[in-house]
Design a protein around this motif. Sequence first.
Motif, mmCIF file in Angstrom:
data_model
loop_
_atom_site.group_PDB
_atom_site.id
_atom_site.type_symbol
_atom_site.label_atom_id
_atom_site.label_comp_id
_atom_site.label_asym_id
_atom_site.label_seq_id
_atom_site.Cartn_x
_atom_site.Cartn_y
_atom_site.Cartn_z
ATOM 1 N N GLU A 87 0.742 -1.134 0.148
ATOM 2 C CA GLU A 87 -0.027 0.077 -0.001
ATOM 3 C C GLU A 87 0.910 1.154 -0.101
ATOM 4 O OE1 GLU A 87 -3.410 0.115 2.670
ATOM 5 O OE2 GLU A 87 -3.754 -1.967 2.303
ATOM 6 N N LEU A 88 2.075 1.208 0.784
ATOM 7 C CA LEU A 88 2.870 2.523 0.706
ATOM 8 C C LEU A 88 3.534 2.729 -0.761
ATOM 9 C CD1 LEU A 88 3.921 4.851 2.262
ATOM 10 C CD2 LEU A 88 5.927 3.340 2.881
ATOM 11 N N LEU A 89 4.018 1.595 -1.324
ATOM 12 C CA LEU A 89 4.557 1.567 -2.721
ATOM 13 C C LEU A 89 3.515 2.027 -3.681
ATOM 14 C CD1 LEU A 89 6.915 -1.436 -2.848
ATOM 15 C CD2 LEU A 89 7.528 0.778 -2.596
ATOM 16 N N ASN A 90 2.214 1.500 -3.405
ATOM 17 C CA ASN A 90 1.125 2.104 -4.295
ATOM 18 C C ASN A 90 0.851 3.700 -4.533
ATOM 19 O OD1 ASN A 90 0.783 -0.390 -5.501
ATOM 20 N ND2 ASN A 90 -1.032 -0.960 -4.132
ATOM 21 N N GLN A 91 1.254 4.057 -3.334
ATOM 22 C CA GLN A 91 1.127 5.581 -3.394
ATOM 23 C C GLN A 91 1.909 6.552 -4.290
ATOM 24 O OE1 GLN A 91 -1.701 7.241 -1.555
ATOM 25 N NE2 GLN A 91 -2.068 5.017 -0.881
ATOM 26 N N LYS A 92 3.019 5.709 -4.625
ATOM 27 C CA LYS A 92 3.915 6.104 -5.356
ATOM 28 C C LYS A 92 4.665 7.798 -4.899
ATOM 29 C CE LYS A 92 2.547 3.917 -9.673
ATOM 30 N NZ LYS A 92 2.689 2.762 -9.154
ATOM 31 N N TYR A 93 5.004 7.665 -3.727
ATOM 32 C CA TYR A 93 5.417 8.848 -2.917
ATOM 33 C C TYR A 93 6.971 9.106 -3.557
ATOM 34 C CZ TYR A 93 1.626 8.824 0.414
ATOM 35 O OH TYR A 93 0.420 8.669 1.185
ATOM 36 N N PRO A 94 7.559 10.036 -3.996
ATOM 37 C CA PRO A 94 8.678 10.118 -4.614
ATOM 38 C C PRO A 94 9.570 10.145 -3.563
ATOM 39 C CG PRO A 94 7.571 12.326 -5.024
ATOM 40 C CD PRO A 94 6.626 11.246 -4.250
ATOM 41 N N LEU A 95 9.524 10.488 -2.213
ATOM 42 C CA LEU A 95 10.563 10.820 -1.270
ATOM 43 C C LEU A 95 10.310 9.657 -0.056
ATOM 44 C CD1 LEU A 95 11.106 14.482 -1.237
ATOM 45 C CD2 LEU A 95 12.409 12.813 -2.717
ATOM 46 N N VAL A 96 9.227 8.931 -0.241
ATOM 47 C CA VAL A 96 8.840 8.167 1.051
ATOM 48 C C VAL A 96 8.869 6.763 0.723
ATOM 49 C CG1 VAL A 96 7.215 7.518 2.696
ATOM 50 C CG2 VAL A 96 7.546 10.109 2.049
#
Length: 453
Positions: free
Chosen positions: A199-208
């Motif tokens: 779920e965190l990777l699916n957010q595609k946050y560039p820095l997190v």
Amino acid sequence: MDSSVRSCSAVAFVYRGTFVHSTPQTPLQILEDALLGVDTRGKIAFIDKGGELQDLSQTFGFSPSKVIQLEDHEFFMPGMVDTHIHASQYSYAGTALDMPLLQWLNTYTFPVESRFKDLQFAHNVYTQVVKRTLRNGTTTACYFATIHTDSSLLLGRIAHDFGQRALVGKVCMDRNSSVKHYKETSQESENETYRFIKELLNQKYPLVKPVVTPRFAPSCSEALLTQLGAIAKNNNLHIQSHISENTEEVKLVKELFPDSESYTDVYHKSNLLTEKTVMAHGCHLSDKELVLFRETGTSLSHCPNSNFSLCSGVLNVRNVLNHKVKCGLGTDVAGGYSSSMLDAVRKALDASKVLTIQNPEHNTLTFEEVFRLATLGGSQALSLDDHTGNFEVGKDFDALRVNVAAPGGPIDLIQSDRPKNLLEKFLNLGDDRNIMEVFVAGRKGDPNSTQGS
């Protein structure tokens, strides 16, 4: 200085003045009257001498009149990297420092962390810790959250919203908790770790990004450690945990893992020692264990405030560096009472001096070396040095604009000091009032902001 790598993006802004940073070869490099340009992607397009202004403006297509000039008592330094901080413990930072590690965890930490099932409580605490660390100059943080997947995901979102570079870990633990409901089964921990990562990777946050986080060996079964090692390997993820923080803990690990040669060997057998692994503390590691750290590429996070505050031990950083082990600094909130990396710098110097008092032949760390640990060393420890840590062309512009003579600040300038002296004064005396601007990947945040942008 190097302006040989040309950016493919337009230049967004240019600063002129003093820049201080570290290189792998030099703990402190001071660039006076330098020009640094940042492109629209937030990357460093060039860094060169001020006298090259006309040529640079033509090459990179910016107007010399738009260059921002620093004052004589100002400089830019890389943003600081906190390689070990428990975001969930921020609510009681500055208190509860009257016990050694294992009793401290059971009395204070586990009861507080169990509250993070409440997302509103989690939102309040995580918002405050991200705001505070950014204001203190931490542009990159490696966070422990709790066992709760949803609140851990919330921490990732908050770091993203405020623009902080972060590794966020959902804590994994399946035994030895004093709080009945604050632990998981091995299968729950594995399943929820997968969910957290996905779920965190699916957010595609560039820095997190996610980091696989076994709390430490005493709170994890061998089966769980092995599962987490496989998850990290199969997904090429970072790993964080604790090691050899105090002697009671080391003794407990020997009892819990009798077939392992050492505390380090426990993690090694589970494939948890990699080039993307950072282990906190390491006060009582043997030289043989440090050799294994170097061979596997594993890093150490030096957390001197916590080591003093919980009476855990004093890490010999010189010995770690002599073994060519990557090393950065951590605040270790709330075992460490301060969320400021400036405090970590000062306590690291104090710890090294304590070792010199005990043994006059000990080679005390210099402030320049500790400055590198807080910046480039931290980025190396987190395997992020391709992106951040110093002012190399092509890296993201993670930086602090420091005004040593900030009005109302803690530093009085009596005479005209050279940049090296100004940096030393800031490291020893400064605080967030001296940090005028904070940049992460070229994006400027207000260090005194009350909300994310």
